[in-house]
Design an enzyme around this catalytic site. Structure first.
Site, PDB file in Angstrom:
ATOM      1  N   GLU A   1       0.997  -1.211  -0.042  1.00  0.00           N
ATOM      2  CA  GLU A   1      -0.150   0.051  -0.158  1.00  0.00           C
ATOM      3  C   GLU A   1       0.811   1.253  -0.153  1.00  0.00           C
ATOM      4  OE1 GLU A   1      -3.862   2.065   2.160  1.00  0.00           O
ATOM      5  OE2 GLU A   1      -3.267   0.078   2.851  1.00  0.00           O
TER       6      GLU A   1
ATOM      7  N   GLU B   1       2.177 -10.750   5.504  1.00  0.00           N
ATOM      8  CA  GLU B   1       3.508  -9.944   4.663  1.00  0.00           C
ATOM      9  C   GLU B   1       3.528  -8.662   5.426  1.00  0.00           C
ATOM     10  OE1 GLU B   1       4.619  -7.831   0.445  1.00  0.00           O
ATOM     11  OE2 GLU B   1       3.586 -10.035   0.603  1.00  0.00           O
ATOM     12  N   ASN B   2       2.283  -8.275   5.915  1.00  0.00           N
ATOM     13  CA  ASN B   2       2.612  -6.857   6.705  1.00  0.00           C
ATOM     14  C   ASN B   2       3.479  -7.218   8.065  1.00  0.00           C
ATOM     15  OD1 ASN B   2       1.322  -4.269   5.424  1.00  0.00           O
ATOM     16  ND2 ASN B   2       0.034  -6.164   4.994  1.00  0.00           N
TER      17      ASN B   2
END
Length: 300
Positions: free
Chosen positions: A96, A129-130
């Site tokens: 993002e 993943e974050n």
């Protein structure tokens, strides 16, 4: 250099394939799916929506502007990851910050990996993943672990396997969510560390937790000093238990007031009050221009 140009051309070619209604790929079994899944493809930014499962909520504006500058000069080095939701429509799984920075620069396309996954897979991939990122604060990580357990129905042991962390590490992060919300905010804003939070969590009384939290800030206590303070409270040594229960100063500046001051100056200010009622306000600035802006606010 020629090799890099060839890869970009391939990405544009696959992008055209995806916009062909006769080649609408809906599952891994569809024709040409093997040409798309796992490859880097230039996608139109307008066709990508933000992932509603995104666990990250705070984006540092300065860091985002720095990334935008890097993208303007070098391009997007690391592709984002998306999943296909409909014809020429995609939902962000990870990346993002890169997507936001690319919009700031004014890019119309962005390199992306395409995944075909259901909502559960999308959520799991986004969270895992974050969690691996280095710039998430401890509360964001804890909330991500909690979502993996609650929304994907994973045990702590299964979360441990998914993210490659020890089960004890998972448990320590999750325990932070038992802290008073004011203290959780303090950890997210960097007023205290995760180590301070882990020490405070040993106190069940939320009022005592917040009093110790204010004492840490006003007296600039280290993690070790905080652990000693909590231990003395628990053991009830002398009058320590009573002193902890008392206000650490004549008054306390609320988090709401701090945010109001910060909003006025357009910066995250640090307000500290000592036991004698005296204190200081620290206003950070990032450049000479930023300093002049603050000085102008004070003069006005």
């Amino acid at each position: 250099m020629a090799k890099a140009i060839k890869k970009q051309a391939l990405g544009r070619g696959l992008s055209a394939l995806l916009k062909d209604p006769e080649n609408d790929i809906k599952s891994i079994e569809d024709n040409n799916a093997d040409k798309v899944v796992g490859n880097i493809i230039e996608l139109e930014i307008a066709s990508i929506e933000i992932n509603p499962f995104q666990p990250r909520t705070n984006f540092n504006e300065d860091s985002l502007n720095e990334l935008a500058t890097s993208i303007r000069e070098l391009g997007v080095i690391q592709p984002i990851t998306v999943r296909k939701t409909a014809f020429n429509k995609y939902q962000l799984i990870s990346g993002e910050r890169r997507l936001r920075a690319s919009k700031l620069v004014g890019l119309e396309t962005i390199p992306a990996y395409i995944r075909i996954a259901n909502d559960n897979d999308s959520l799991t991939m986004a969270l895992v993943e974050n969690i691996q990122r280095h710039d998430l604060d401890p509360i964001e990580i804890a909330l991500s672990y909690q979502r993996l357990m609650e929304e994907i129905s994973l045990t702590q042991e299964q979360v441990s396997d998914r993210v490659g962390k020890k089960r004890s590490t998972i448990a320590n992060y999750l325990r932070l969510l038992r802290l008073d919300p004011i203290i959780q905010t303090g950890i997210r804003d960097g007023f205290i560390t995760m180590g301070h939070g882990r020490a405070i969590i040993n106190i069940e009384d939320l009022d005592v937790q917040t009093n110790i939290y204010h004492q840490i800030i006003t007296e600039n206590l280290s993690v070790r000093e905080t652990e000693a303070l909590v231990k003395k409270y628990q053991e009830g040594v002398g009058n320590e238990k009573q002193s902890v229960l008392k206000k650490e100063s004549q008054f306390v500046v609320s988090e709401e007031d701090k945010r109001s001051i910060g909003s006025f100056f357009g910066a995250k200010v640090d307000v500290k009050v000592g036991n004698n009622g005296k204190g200081k306000i620290s206003i950070p600035f990032h450049s000479e221009e930023d300093l002049n802006r603050i000085i102008k606010l004070l003069k006005d």
